[in-house]
Structures are given as structure tokens and as C-alpha cells.
Design a protein around this motif. Structure first.
Motif, PDB file in Angstrom:
ATOM      1  N   SER A 134       0.821  -1.219   0.000  1.00 42.04           N
ATOM      2  CA  SER A 134       0.000   0.000   0.000  1.00 42.04           C
ATOM      3  C   SER A 134       0.849   1.260   0.000  1.00 42.04           C
ATOM      4  O   SER A 134       0.448   2.287  -0.574  1.00 42.04           O
ATOM      5  CB  SER A 134      -0.935  -0.004   1.212  1.00 42.04           C
ATOM      6  OG  SER A 134      -1.760  -1.144   1.192  1.00 42.04           O
ATOM      7  N   ASP A 135       2.032   1.203   0.623  1.00 44.78           N
ATOM      8  CA  ASP A 135       2.860   2.414   0.727  1.00 44.78           C
ATOM      9  C   ASP A 135       3.622   2.712  -0.563  1.00 44.78           C
ATOM     10  O   ASP A 135       4.032   3.856  -0.790  1.00 44.78           O
ATOM     11  CB  ASP A 135       3.865   2.269   1.877  1.00 44.78           C
ATOM     12  CG  ASP A 135       3.166   2.156   3.221  1.00 44.78           C
ATOM     13  OD1 ASP A 135       2.021   2.641   3.315  1.00 44.78           O
ATOM     14  OD2 ASP A 135       3.750   1.570   4.148  1.00 44.78           O
ATOM     15  N   THR A 136       3.807   1.701  -1.412  1.00 44.87           N
ATOM     16  CA  THR A 136       4.627   1.901  -2.610  1.00 44.87           C
ATOM     17  C   THR A 136       3.854   1.770  -3.912  1.00 44.87           C
ATOM     18  O   THR A 136       4.247   2.343  -4.928  1.00 44.87           O
ATOM     19  CB  THR A 136       5.789   0.888  -2.628  1.00 44.87           C
ATOM     20  OG1 THR A 136       5.237  -0.434  -2.478  1.00 44.87           O
ATOM     21  CG2 THR A 136       6.758   1.166  -1.491  1.00 44.87           C
TER      22      THR A 136
END
Length: 606
Positions: free
Chosen positions: A314-316
Motif C-alpha cells: 500500500s505504501d509503494t
């Protein structure tokens, strides 16, 4: 779910209501039209008949009144006879009035008292003026319809009197009511017969439809064995035939789909790779057993969740980024204590350049692969480093010798000695690498035989005691006097024990002790070699058997080690189905343990 449709909600009831309403409305229209026409005809006939009789009576009265105008009694008698003959109509009253508005005669015997009285009717006055006057009124007491008619009695000289007629029309409307009653009864009978007929007709229409409905319920439950009965060759029959054909096609399609699903499920179940499928919103709709194992999750826990969240991306990465991700993505699911890497490959689900319907993710466990790749890179780097150091040293000394150091009686021999030592060191390194390579490729010959490990250890320790005088190292033996046998390759195990005792001597202080112990533990024999050296830090104890690993790199090189001795020892011990490990306390010493399978020798055997 099969919910039975109530009769009042069924198409059969609707057909009955429609047909009955159509018939009822048609009958009502016909009835209204018929009764109106009958009423108009009866009223018209009544009026015409009344007018004819009134005109005939007026004509005869005019003849009578002009012929016998002097004989009043004769006129009155003749008038009464004419009233009875010409106007024998029940429920009506006829009054004969002279030109002085005096009532001469009346047909209603109960109303004879008005004879000789003067009429007050306005219509009579108009009739005496020569005008006919008529109207339809209602009786205030009974409410019956009454036709009121005033007809002038004319002679050649003008009006000589008038006829005043009140004729009841109730018989006409009684007939109309009777006709309406007959029509109503006929309507009821027609409706009852129509309902029966419509039910029969509706059943012929709805029976195939009900059959098809039952068949659809069975089809929804997966039963395609039944067929809809074809009742006729009309459109509904053709529909039933088409429905049966559809059932057969659906059965074939369902069987094909089930076979494909079983194949797909079998493939997904037995795949060594994890597979995850999502919908167009990126929510997980399917994952196979291998994917559950790789991600350490259950299907129930992750179904419906977003794929980037489950893969920790989700962060990348956003979902639309994964649609365009053609390269594999490395996922780190490891912890501080254990490395765990997964490789993910993404492929979109799309039909003929249409909208994207989902995403397929294939997961591979690449932990071991990455570890091997890391070790390969580290091995290459270590070999390069180990070879570069002696080669650099040799190059430097050879250049010095070339520049004139060879002519120096003191430097020449010393420089040659250094190059010789570095050459021997490289030879040892290459030999160790070749030995490891053979072990790794299983291209290594072991000559196993039963060996008395007690005698074997004593011989090795005796040999080292002879060369340990320089450091004044003492060897302590804790070896049983009872023979103990092990199936092993003596030369290979000699290499292992020599390497461990050599390391113990290298790192032991002068005057230190080295203890060699042998202990039987069940079906295993345990050899331990303990020194009193600097020891090994805790974080390095599990790494000393790795290739080229050194706790103290500077000191290890100074004593000529290649960093492969313990790695070779580990491989050789494992080839004997044994194990090797280290236990150490920093600055207090190190113990290397070796376990080998114990071989029981019966009496008479050797």
C-alpha cells in the motif's frame, strides 16, 4: 429459492380476470344499448298509440258535439260510449271539456265528481286556443311517470272543446325493469359459463408456463434431467420445445464448466506457486492453498480485502500501478530473526481490449534463491579478496627482487621465502575450494569402514602432542578406554579433527590446555574439543561454519588460514550423517562438538 405463487397473484387468475372483465364489459355495453333502444321504442310506440287514439277520439267528439249540440244528454251519453270504445287504456284518465272549460265527461269513474266543474288546467286553456300541449310528469304520491296531453277538439268553425289525457307510463318501465332483470340473469349465467371456459383456456396456456417454471427451479438446483411437456404445436408449444433445447444446451455447458472448474481447482491446488485473483476493484476473490501457505493467512481472513494491503504494498503501489507492472516485485515478509522473501508477478484479466475485470498475482518463494544468490556474490567477493591479498604481496616482493633485492644476501632469500609462503597459501586455498566443489557436486569418494574412535582420537592427539612443545600446550584426554566403533572414512574424519585441533592450538595462549573428550549419548557418540582461547562472540557462533567467515580476520590471515576449514569440516561431518556445532564464552574458550552415529559391534565381529 422456490416460492409458490398464490392463486390470486398467478397469471391464471390474471387471465381469468381479464377475460371475465372483457366479457362483462361487452355484456354491459350490449345490455345498456339494448335497454335504451327498447325503452325508446316502447315510449315512442306508447306516444304514437296515445296520439292516434287522442286524435281519433277528438275527431269523433267534434262530430258528435257539432251534430247534437242542442241535446246535451245525448252528447254526454255518446261521449261516454266513445271513451270506452276508443280509449280502453288502463291506468289512464281522459276528460272531455267543452269550449267553456267545463268538464263534460271523464273515463275515471272514481273521479266522476269533477263532471260539470270548470277545469283549471293551463294545458286545457292552450288546447281551447287550438294548440296541442303535452308533457311527462311524475306523480307526487307514487313517483310514477305520467304523460299529460291536451288535444283541441276542432270543428270547421274552430275549437269546440278539448281532451285532457293523463296516461300512466309505469307499465312501460315495468317491462323495461323486467327486461333488465332478464339481462342481469343472463349476464350472471354468461359470466359463470365464461369463468369455467376461461379457467379451462387459461390452464391450457399456463400449464406449459408452470411446467417451464418448475423446470427452471430444477435447473437452478442443477437438475437437467427433466423435460417440459409439449401440449400443442402453437407458439407456446414452440416455446416449450425451445426451452427443452435450452435445457440440454445448459446441461452440456454446465458439465463442461464443472469439468473445467475441477481441472482449474486441481491445477491451483497442486501448483507450487501461490495464485491470487481479484475483482475489478482490487478485492481478493480467490487464492489457492499455496498462496495461503506463502502468506500465512486463511482464505476467510483475506477474501474481500484489497490486494495491496495483503501484499504489504500500500505504501509503494496503488492498484492501478499493479495493472501496469510488467516486472516482478520482491516482497519482504521476513522478521528480525528470519529472512523470508516472495516474488510477485502481476497479470490483468481483460477481454478483447475491454475494461479490466481483475488481476492475477503469482507468488514464488525466493528466500532460498536470494540466499544462494547472496552467498554466491559473497563467495565470489571472498575468493577475489583472498586471492588478491597474496597476489598483491607476491607482486610487490617480485618487483623488489627484480629491482635488485635479489642481489642482497639478506633481503633476497627473505623475499623469496615470503613469495613461497604466499604461493603455498594460494595452493591451500585452491585445494580447499576444489574440495568444497567436489562435496557440493557429490563428486567425492568416501571409503567408509568400522573404526575404533577411541584409538583413532588417541593417535591424533599423540601426533599433535609431538608438535606442541613450542607453545607448551597441554592436551587433556577424557576418552573412554572401552572401544567404541563408528562407520566413517578415516582420512576425512582425520582432516576434520586435525582442523579443529589446529585451530584450538592457533588461538590458545602459551601454557594453555586443550581438552579432547568422547561421550556416548544413546545411539550417538559425541566428540568435544575445548580450548582456552579468546572465545567467539555470541553473534558469530552460528556463522563460523560459513565459508570465508573469520571472527578475527587479521589474526586468521597472520596464521595462514583460508577461512574454509570449518566449512569443509561441516560438509564432511554431514556426509557421515553427523552434526557439528560450537559453544563458546568470550575470553574463556571455545568448544567444538561433533556427533557421529554409534556402531554396535557384536562379539566376534570387527
Amino acid at each position: 429459492m422456490d416460492r409458490k405463487v398464490g392463486f390470486f397473484k398467478s397469471i391464471q387468475f390474471k387471465l381469468i380476470i381479464i377475460y371475465v372483465l372483457i366479457i362483462f364489459i361487452a355484456i354491459q355495453i350490449i345490455g345498456v344499448y339494448f335497454t335504451r333502444q327498447v325503452e325508446n321504442q316502447l315510449v315512442t310506440n306508447h306516444f304514437e298509440m296515445l296520439d292516434e287514439r287522442a286524435n281519433l277520439l277528438a275527431y269523433n267528439l267534434a262530430q258528435e258535439m257539432t251534430a247534437n249540440k242542442d241535446d246535451r244528454s245525448t252528447v254526454t251519453a255518446n261521449i261516454n260510449v266513445l271513451l270506452r270504445d276508443i280509449f280502453p287504456i288502463d291506468q289512464s284518465e281522459v276528460q272531455v271539456i267543452d269550449q267553456n272549460r267545463v268538464v263534460i265527461s271523464t273515463s275515471n269513474f272514481s273521479n266522476r265528481h269533477i263532471v260539470g266543474q270548470q277545469s283549471t288546467e293551463v294545458r286545457v286553456k292552450r288546447a281551447l286556443l287550438g294548440n296541442k300541449d303535452e308533457d311527462v310528469l311524475r306523480d307526487h304520491e307514487t313517483g310514477h311517470r305520467i304523460r299529460v296531453l291536451a288535444v283541441p277538439i276542432k270543428s270547421d268553425d274552430g275549437p269546440v272543446g278539448a281532451l285532457y289525457i293523463e296516461a300512466s307510463m309505469e307499465d312501460i318501465y315495468a317491462q323495461i325493469r323486467q327486461i333488465n332483470s332478464i339481462l342481469l340473469s343472463g349476464t350472471f349465467i354468461a359470466l359463470v359459463i365464461s369463468v369455467v371456459l376461461v379457467i379451462l383456456v387459461a390452464r391450457t396456456i399456463t400449464a406449459p408456463i408452470m411446467g417451464m417454471r418448475k423446470q427452471t427451479v430444477r435447473m437452478a438446483l442443477g437438475d437437467f434431467t427433466k423435460q417440459v411437456t409439449v401440449y400443442s404445436a402453437d407458439e407456446i408449444g414452440q416455446l416449450a420445445t425451445s426451452f427443452n433445447d435450452l435445457t440440454m444446451r445448459l446441461q452440456d455447458a454446465t458439465l463442461t464448466r464443472n469439468r473445467e472448474q475441477k481441472r482449474l481447482k486441481s491445477v491451483l491446488t497442486h501448483m507450487t506457486d501461490g495464485v491470487i485473483a481479484t475483482d475489478q476493484n482490487g478485492r481478493i476473490i480467490l487464492l489457492n492453498k499455496r498462496a495461503e501457505e506463502l502468506l500465512d493467512v486463511s482464505s476467510q481472513a483475506v477474501l474481500g480485502q484489497h490486494l495491496p494491503d495483503v501484499l504489504r504494498l500500500s505504501d509503494t503501489f496503488a492498484l492501478y500501478d499493479l495493472y501496469e507492472q510488467s516486472d516482478s516485485v520482491l516482497l519482504d515478509f521476513g522478521s528480525k530473526d528470519e529472512e523470508y522473501l516472495l516474488e510477485a508477478n502481476f497479470s490483468v484479466i481483460q477481454e478483447n481490449e475491454g475494461p479490466i475485470n481483475g488481476l492475477i498475482t503469482v507468488l514464488h518463494d525466493v528466500t532460498e534463491q536470494e540466499k544462494i544468490e547472496h552467498e554466491r556474490r559473497e563467495f565470489v567477493a571472498n575468493v577475489s579478496h583472498e586471492l588478491r591479498t597474496p597476489l598483491t604481496t607476491m607482486k610487490s616482493y617480485l618487483e623488489a627482487l627484480e629491482d635488485g633485492a635479489m642481489k642482497d644476501k639478506e633481503l633476497g632469500p627473505r623475499f623469496l621465502s615470503v613469495t613461497q609462503n604466499e604461493t603455498e597459501r594460494m595452493i591451500r586455498l585452491v585445494n580447499d575450494l576444489l574440495q568444497l566443489s567436489k562435496i557440493d557436486s557429490y563428486d567425492y569418494q568416501f571409503s567408509f569402514q568400522s573404526v575404533d574412535i577411541v584409538l583413532f582420537l588417541h593417535e591424533i592427539v599423540d601426533r599433535f602432542e609431538m608438535i606442541a612443545d613450542d607453545k607448551e600446550i597441554q592436551f587433556i584426554r577424557k576418552i573412554s578406554k572401552k572401544p567404541m566403533y563408528v562407520k566413517m572414512a578415516p582420512d576425512k574424519m582425520t582432516q576434520v579433527v586435525d582442523n579443529i585441533i589446529s585451530n584450538a592450538m592457533k588461538y590458545s595462549p602459551e601454557g594453555g590446555n586443550i581438552t579432547i573428550a568422547l561421550l556416548q549419548q544413546g545411539h550417538q557418540l559425541q566428540i568435544s574439543i575445548t580450548d582456552q582461547g579468546m572465545g567467539i562472540p555470541r553473534e558469530s557462533q552460528s556463522k563460523i561454519f560459513d565459508r570465508f567467515y573469520r571472527v578475527d580476520k587479521a589474526r586468521a590471515r597472520s596464521v595462514g588460514g583460508t577461512g574454509l576449514g570449518l566449512a569443509i569440516a561441516k560438509e564432511l561431518v554431514h556426509a557421515h550423517k553427523g552434526d557439528i556445532w560450537a559453544r563458546s564464552e568470550y575470553r574463556k574458550g571455545t568448544t567444538i562438538f561433533i556427533t557421529l552415529p554409534y556402531l554396535e559391534i557384536k562379539e566376534g565381529e570387527e
